[in-house]
Design an enzyme around this catalytic site. Structure first.
Site, PDB file in Angstrom:
ATOM      1  N   TYR A   1      14.557 -45.707 -51.948  1.00  0.00           N
ATOM      2  CA  TYR A   1      15.298 -45.773 -53.201  1.00  0.00           C
ATOM      3  C   TYR A   1      14.935 -44.612 -54.122  1.00  0.00           C
ATOM      4  CZ  TYR A   1      17.214 -47.651 -57.553  1.00  0.00           C
ATOM      5  OH  TYR A   1      17.914 -47.815 -58.715  1.00  0.00           O
TER       6      TYR A   1
ATOM      7  N   LYS B   1      17.267 -41.164 -55.007  1.00  0.00           N
ATOM      8  CA  LYS B   1      17.587 -40.865 -56.409  1.00  0.00           C
ATOM      9  C   LYS B   1      17.068 -39.476 -56.791  1.00  0.00           C
ATOM     10  CE  LYS B   1      19.684 -44.679 -57.621  1.00  0.00           C
ATOM     11  NZ  LYS B   1      21.070 -44.709 -58.080  1.00  0.00           N
TER      12      LYS B   1
END
Length: 170
Positions: free
Chosen positions: A77, A81
């Site tokens: 994650y 990002k």
């Protein structure tokens, strides 16, 4: 408002023409889309939308990312990002604002029991430490708009959770 097919986003280039500012809050979850789907939505779709926006004349791109984004993170994650932040910056906007909110406090129609429990806990913590671990989505939205209305602090500006809170109150 234009509905586009993200799997064939380049066919919708006309939807990106003539906008001075682009806002991007696109994202999904690994649980919902799987690891490959998460990467496709959160990195690939966002990067392609940024490229189309720039080609269409967009000067200022405002991206909602996440606290802890880092392209070298061992966590998918945070790594994705961080990667998309770098990709968006590389597009070459006159101005790029990246917001890195902590846990988003919001009401969802879909059921996410673990997120709901975290929000309940963080809602209580937020009363004591309002800018530390969470932020209401309304505050993020206000901060995104405020970045456009204020002069920039350089070509790329990264706003962490505390700054989002402050700007979202303006």
């Amino acid at each position: 408002q234009v509905v586009v097919d993200f799997e064939r986003l380049s066919e919708h280039a006309a939807a990106f023409l003539g906008h001075d500012v682009g806002f991007c809050c696109l994202g999904t979850t690994r649980a919902k889309a799987g690891a490959a789907g998460f990467v496709r939505v959160d990195r690939d779709y966002v990067a392609q939308a940024a490229e189309l926006a720039r080609a269409g004349g967009c000067k200022h791109f405002v991206l909602q990312s996440t606290q802890g984004a880092n392209p070298r993170s061992p966590f998918l994650y945070l790594r994705v990002k961080g990667e998309v932040e770098n990709l968006v910056q590389a597009v070459g906007f006159d101005r790029c604002t990246i917001l890195r909110p902590a846990v988003l406090l919001c009401k969802r129609q879909e059921s996410r029991p673990m997120e709901w429990m975290a929000q309940q806990f963080l809602g209580v913590v937020a009363r004591v430490f309002p800018t530390a671990y969470s932020v209401p989505v309304e505050t993020v939205a206000r901060a995104m708009v405020a970045t456009v209305l204020q002069p920039g602090k350089g070509k790329v500006e990264v706003l962490e959770n505390r700054a989002i809170h402050e700007l979202g109150k303006a």
